[in-house]
Design a protein around this motif. Structure first.
Motif, PDB file in Angstrom:
ATOM      1  N   GLY A   1       0.780  -1.228   0.000  1.00 43.60           N
ATOM      2  CA  GLY A   1       0.000   0.000   0.000  1.00 43.60           C
ATOM      3  C   GLY A   1       0.812   1.278   0.000  1.00 43.60           C
ATOM      4  N   ARG A   2       2.124   1.166  -0.068  1.00 41.96           N
ATOM      5  CA  ARG A   2       2.968   2.363  -0.019  1.00 41.96           C
ATOM      6  C   ARG A   2       3.285   2.932  -1.404  1.00 41.96           C
ATOM      7  N   LEU A   3       3.370   2.071  -2.414  1.00 42.37           N
ATOM      8  CA  LEU A   3       3.853   2.489  -3.730  1.00 42.37           C
ATOM      9  C   LEU A   3       2.762   3.170  -4.559  1.00 42.37           C
ATOM     10  N   LEU A   4       3.039   4.409  -4.973  1.00 40.00           N
ATOM     11  CA  LEU A   4       2.124   5.155  -5.832  1.00 40.00           C
ATOM     12  C   LEU A   4       2.503   5.058  -7.293  1.00 40.00           C
ATOM     13  N   ALA A   5       3.804   4.999  -7.579  1.00 42.71           N
ATOM     14  CA  ALA A   5       4.256   4.969  -8.970  1.00 42.71           C
ATOM     15  C   ALA A   5       5.640   4.341  -9.044  1.00 42.71           C
ATOM     16  N   PHE A   6       5.908   3.679 -10.174  1.00 41.63           N
ATOM     17  CA  PHE A   6       7.209   3.051 -10.417  1.00 41.63           C
ATOM     18  C   PHE A   6       7.597   3.278 -11.866  1.00 41.63           C
TER      19      PHE A   6
ATOM     20  N   GLY B   1       6.463  -2.525   9.491  1.00 40.46           N
ATOM     21  CA  GLY B   1       6.778  -3.435  10.581  1.00 40.46           C
ATOM     22  C   GLY B   1       5.808  -4.593  10.689  1.00 40.46           C
ATOM     23  N   GLU B   2       5.061  -4.861   9.635  1.00 40.24           N
ATOM     24  CA  GLU B   2       4.036  -5.900   9.634  1.00 40.24           C
ATOM     25  C   GLU B   2       4.585  -7.262  10.062  1.00 40.24           C
ATOM     26  N   LEU B   3       5.752  -7.629   9.539  1.00 43.40           N
ATOM     27  CA  LEU B   3       6.298  -8.958   9.820  1.00 43.40           C
ATOM     28  C   LEU B   3       6.900  -9.086  11.217  1.00 43.40           C
ATOM     29  N   SER B   4       7.127  -7.965  11.879  1.00 43.56           N
ATOM     30  CA  SER B   4       7.748  -8.009  13.213  1.00 43.56           C
ATOM     31  C   SER B   4       6.810  -7.502  14.297  1.00 43.56           C
ATOM     32  N   GLY B   5       5.530  -7.454  13.982  1.00 42.65           N
ATOM     33  CA  GLY B   5       4.572  -6.966  14.962  1.00 42.65           C
ATOM     34  C   GLY B   5       4.747  -5.493  15.279  1.00 42.65           C
ATOM     35  N   GLY B   6       5.296  -4.741  14.334  1.00 44.42           N
ATOM     36  CA  GLY B   6       5.472  -3.304  14.508  1.00 44.42           C
ATOM     37  C   GLY B   6       6.812  -2.894  15.082  1.00 44.42           C
ATOM     38  N   ARG B   7       7.663  -3.858  15.424  1.00 47.45           N
ATOM     39  CA  ARG B   7       8.947  -3.493  16.039  1.00 47.45           C
ATOM     40  C   ARG B   7       9.911  -2.892  15.022  1.00 47.45           C
ATOM     41  N   PHE B   8      10.102  -3.571  13.897  1.00 45.47           N
ATOM     42  CA  PHE B   8      11.052  -3.106  12.896  1.00 45.47           C
ATOM     43  C   PHE B   8      10.311  -2.358  11.798  1.00 45.47           C
ATOM     44  N   ARG B   9      10.056  -1.088  12.031  1.00 43.48           N
ATOM     45  CA  ARG B   9       9.352  -0.282  11.041  1.00 43.48           C
ATOM     46  C   ARG B   9      10.223   0.895  10.633  1.00 43.48           C
ATOM     47  N   GLY B  10       9.798   1.557   9.569  1.00 40.21           N
ATOM     48  CA  GLY B  10      10.585   2.643   9.022  1.00 40.21           C
ATOM     49  C   GLY B  10      10.472   3.937   9.806  1.00 40.21           C
ATOM     50  N   MET B  11      11.163   4.955   9.280  1.00 37.83           N
ATOM     51  CA  MET B  11      11.186   6.247   9.957  1.00 37.83           C
ATOM     52  C   MET B  11       9.812   6.906   9.947  1.00 37.83           C
ATOM     53  N   ALA B  12       9.080   6.750   8.859  1.00 36.11           N
ATOM     54  CA  ALA B  12       7.764   7.386   8.726  1.00 36.11           C
ATOM     55  C   ALA B  12       6.816   6.403   8.039  1.00 36.11           C
ATOM     56  N   PRO B  13       6.231   5.487   8.801  1.00 40.39           N
ATOM     57  CA  PRO B  13       5.434   4.403   8.219  1.00 40.39           C
ATOM     58  C   PRO B  13       4.225   4.838   7.397  1.00 40.39           C
ATOM     59  N   GLU B  14       3.774   6.072   7.557  1.00 39.20           N
ATOM     60  CA  GLU B  14       2.609   6.536   6.797  1.00 39.20           C
ATOM     61  C   GLU B  14       2.989   7.081   5.421  1.00 39.20           C
ATOM     62  N   THR B  15       4.271   7.150   5.153  1.00 37.46           N
ATOM     63  CA  THR B  15       4.761   7.760   3.921  1.00 37.46           C
ATOM     64  C   THR B  15       4.423   6.912   2.693  1.00 37.46           C
TER      65      THR B  15
END
Length: 213
Positions: free
Chosen positions: A41-46, A74-88
């Protein structure tokens, strides 16, 4: 990703409840992006500037890694290993091949693409975790710098890697040497402090006294 979050001290409240920040769109020029549950759900264009393919892919892995640092959920780690700005959201251009190699022409084409689509996708940040060495065709380096500065002038924060040709003074990658670019070097901090191969030993650096007063 967790190590990076700790190093830059990203506040946890930015990603929960009322403290959640408004998402922006980040353009990433790298080796592409592959499917990963943390990036759904993050990718808008490639756009592929290497092989000209029409579907997202990453035959190297570096680009997907960078995208995960930017906005992995962080889906695979239960939210632990997520990026700097997960809503980006992401706009990704593939400019490097499976060996991590690319050309100035592909990079130039990608920069022009980012400028064209910036309003359509609301791009506010451009990340280029790519370094270039000394080129025989110096005018191409100058063209890339001008394109990066034009993006900056169009209100896009341009973030470039310092490169891996340090640590001597003046060893920053040419693309990251403009004063209109946010240049990021490598710092392993406490994680690799006893490792003789830690990235501080080869990360590009600026000229010691080259500052604007």
């Amino acid at each position: 990703m967790q190590r990076v979050r700790e190093q830059v001290q990203v506040p946890e409240q930015l990603h929960s409840g009322a403290g959640r920040v408004k998402s922006v769109t980040v353009a990433v020029l790298d080796t592409g992006i592959a499917y990963h549950p943390d990036l759904v759900g993050r990718l808008l264009a490639f756009s592929d500037f290497v092989e000209g393919r029409n579907f997202p892919y990453d035959d190297n892995g570096h680009g997907t890694h960078v995208c995960g640092i930017v906005c992995g959920s962080g889906e695979l780690s239960g939210g632990r290993f997520r990026g700097m700005a997960p809503e980006t959201k992401l706009v990704v251009g593939k400019v490097l091949d499976r060996q991590g190699e690319g050309s100035c022409d592909s990079m130039q084409e990608a920069l022009e693409w980012v400028l064209r689509v910036k309003n359509r996708y609301g791009i506010r940040v451009l990340n280029i975790s790519v370094g270039i060495g000394d080129l025989k065709e110096r005018y191409k380096e100058q063209m890339l710098r001008k394109s990066l500065e034009l993006l900056w002038d169009h209100n896009i924060l341009v973030v470039c890697a310092a490169g891996n040709t340090g640590p001597e003074d003046g060893s920053i990658s040419e693309m990251a040497s403009s004063r209109k670019v946010l240049t990021v070097g490598c710092h392993d901090g406490r994680y690799c402090k006893n490792d003789p191969g830690r990235c501080e030993t080869y990360s590009g650096r600026g000229r010691r006294y080259d500052v604007t007063r």
